[in-house]
Design a protein around this motif. Structure first.
Motif, PDB file in Angstrom:
ATOM      1  N   PRO A  10       0.813  -1.220   0.000  1.00  0.00           N
ATOM      2  CA  PRO A  10       0.000   0.000   0.000  1.00  0.00           C
ATOM      3  C   PRO A  10       0.845   1.268   0.000  1.00  0.00           C
ATOM      4  O   PRO A  10       0.478   2.260  -0.638  1.00  0.00           O
ATOM      5  N   ALA A  11       1.969   1.237   0.687  1.00  0.00           N
ATOM      6  CA  ALA A  11       2.835   2.418   0.729  1.00  0.00           C
ATOM      7  C   ALA A  11       3.401   2.732  -0.650  1.00  0.00           C
ATOM      8  O   ALA A  11       3.560   3.894  -1.026  1.00  0.00           O
ATOM      9  N   ALA A  14       0.828   4.585  -3.103  1.00  0.00           N
ATOM     10  CA  ALA A  14       0.559   5.997  -2.848  1.00  0.00           C
ATOM     11  C   ALA A  14       1.386   6.913  -3.748  1.00  0.00           C
ATOM     12  O   ALA A  14       0.945   8.015  -4.089  1.00  0.00           O
ATOM     13  N   GLY A 220      -6.817   0.321  -4.181  1.00  0.00           N
ATOM     14  CA  GLY A 220      -6.030   1.008  -3.172  1.00  0.00           C
ATOM     15  C   GLY A 220      -6.652   0.897  -1.789  1.00  0.00           C
ATOM     16  O   GLY A 220      -7.699   0.276  -1.600  1.00  0.00           O
ATOM     17  N   ARG A 221      -6.009   1.478  -0.804  1.00  0.00           N
ATOM     18  CA  ARG A 221      -6.569   1.517   0.534  1.00  0.00           C
ATOM     19  C   ARG A 221      -7.824   2.400   0.535  1.00  0.00           C
ATOM     20  O   ARG A 221      -7.915   3.349  -0.260  1.00  0.00           O
ATOM     21  N   ASP A 223      -8.772   4.816   2.273  1.00  0.00           N
ATOM     22  CA  ASP A 223      -8.540   6.249   2.472  1.00  0.00           C
ATOM     23  C   ASP A 223      -7.558   6.838   1.464  1.00  0.00           C
ATOM     24  O   ASP A 223      -7.248   8.032   1.535  1.00  0.00           O
ATOM     25  N   LYS A 224      -7.091   6.015   0.505  1.00  0.00           N
ATOM     26  CA  LYS A 224      -6.155   6.501  -0.515  1.00  0.00           C
ATOM     27  C   LYS A 224      -6.430   5.768  -1.828  1.00  0.00           C
ATOM     28  O   LYS A 224      -5.598   5.022  -2.333  1.00  0.00           O
ATOM     29  N   THR A 225      -7.605   5.978  -2.383  1.00  0.00           N
ATOM     30  CA  THR A 225      -8.003   5.226  -3.572  1.00  0.00           C
ATOM     31  C   THR A 225      -7.262   5.714  -4.821  1.00  0.00           C
ATOM     32  O   THR A 225      -6.849   6.869  -4.923  1.00  0.00           O
ATOM     33  N   ARG A 226      -7.128   4.781  -5.751  1.00  0.00           N
ATOM     34  CA  ARG A 226      -6.551   5.051  -7.065  1.00  0.00           C
ATOM     35  C   ARG A 226      -7.494   4.454  -8.104  1.00  0.00           C
ATOM     36  O   ARG A 226      -8.322   3.612  -7.784  1.00  0.00           O
ATOM     37  N   SER A 242      -6.440  -4.156  -0.785  1.00  0.00           N
ATOM     38  CA  SER A 242      -7.051  -3.177  -1.679  1.00  0.00           C
ATOM     39  C   SER A 242      -8.566  -3.365  -1.789  1.00  0.00           C
ATOM     40  O   SER A 242      -9.063  -4.490  -1.835  1.00  0.00           O
ATOM     41  N   ARG A 277     -11.795   7.756   0.313  1.00  0.00           N
ATOM     42  CA  ARG A 277     -11.109   9.032   0.053  1.00  0.00           C
ATOM     43  C   ARG A 277     -10.311   8.937  -1.255  1.00  0.00           C
ATOM     44  O   ARG A 277      -9.878   7.873  -1.636  1.00  0.00           O
TER      45      ARG A 277
END
Length: 277
Positions: A10-11, A14, A220-221, A223-226, A242, A277
């Motif tokens: 996940p990192a 980002a 993605g996570r 709170d950090k969607t792609r 994900s 998000r």
């Protein structure tokens, strides 16, 4: 030859731009006329593949690319036909496979041959293979044998029918789950509301899209969607960490395949839409 994808944490995601995200999590070019294509992913060691046999049958079974004597020495597989009628022959046993039928191949198979019945509408075989620790008999699963689940609401544009094929309630396997989801006319959202499979990964193969259409696949996570723009025949790899959900610009369907710690389809961690998000 077999391509290899290594995935990411996940990192890592980002900081990825569109090109890098697609390189790590999207598989295209699987369905080349007259050829077999395989991609080995280190996301739970799933292999995704595509084959479009024409005048000549396509055969595989050698294990050189997976480090075992045979491809199926320690693996199982599901093969879904997304095109015209064809056949799958496993060690001499021939299965006639129509559109949206699936063949399960258990550990220990030696050779698989794929054929097309009508060159004007060739078969289009999509494959998911995962490591297996048990011997399960090969099996043909007609679309009429799949277990349907009707989900979603027309008012929320997510009405869909999920059909289970390789599943404990239909056809057993070691760790592979596989099925097909169709959206109702007028609906665009799949897998809504979203969720995580902390104990399983999933692969989506989108199909029956018009050439002008795309699916906007979100990953993605929470709170950090792609997002990725996905075309007909493209496969998205969704790691356990994900979310996976998408919306199409036109009609489409998708094959879902999963593997991991269990075969419990309902073992999911829901994510509220308001928390994305």
């Amino acid at each position: 030859m077999m391509r290899t994808l290594y995935g990411a944490s996940p990192a890592d995601v980002a900081g990825m731009d569109t090109e890098r995200l697609r390189a790590e999590f999207l598989v295209d070019g699987l369905f080349r006329p007259g050829a077999i294509e395989f991609v080995y992913t280190h996301v739970d060691r799933m292999i995704v593949g595509g084959a479009v046999p024409l005048a000549n049958p396509l055969t595989f079974g050698n294990g050189a690319d997976v480090g075992t004597p045979l491809f199926f020495t320690a693996r199982e597989m599901g093969i879904a036909n997304l095109g015209g009628s064809g056949s799958v022959t496993v060690d001499g046993t021939r299965f006639t496979v129509a559109n949206r039928d699936i063949v399960y191949i258990g550990r220990g198979a030696r050779e698989v041959t794929l054929e097309t019945d009508d060159l004007q509408r060739p078969a289009r075989f999509y494959m998911n293979s995962v490591p297996a620790g048990a011997d399960i008999a090969h099996r043909f699963i007609a679309s009429s044998e799949a277990k349907p689940l009707v989900l979603g609401e027309e008012a929320r544009a997510n009405r869909r029918t999920l059909r289970m094929y390789i599943h404990p309630e239909v056809a057993p396997s070691c760790l592979l789950l596989m099925g097909i989801t169709d959206l109702a006319p007028g609906s665009v959202w799949n897998t809504m509301p979203p969720h995580l499979h902390e104990r399983r990964m999933e692969a989506y193969c989108y199909f029956d899209l018009a050439a002008v259409d795309r699916v906007v696949h979100l990953m993605g996570r929470p709170d950090k969607t792609r997002h990725m723009m996905v075309a007909d025949g493209d496969v998205v790899l969704s790691p356990a960490w994900s979310i996976h959900m998408g919306a199409g610009t036109g009609p489409y369907a998708f094959v879902w395949g999963m593997t991991g710690e269990n075969r419990a389809y309902t073992d999911v961690d829901p994510v509220a839409v308001k928390d994305l998000r």
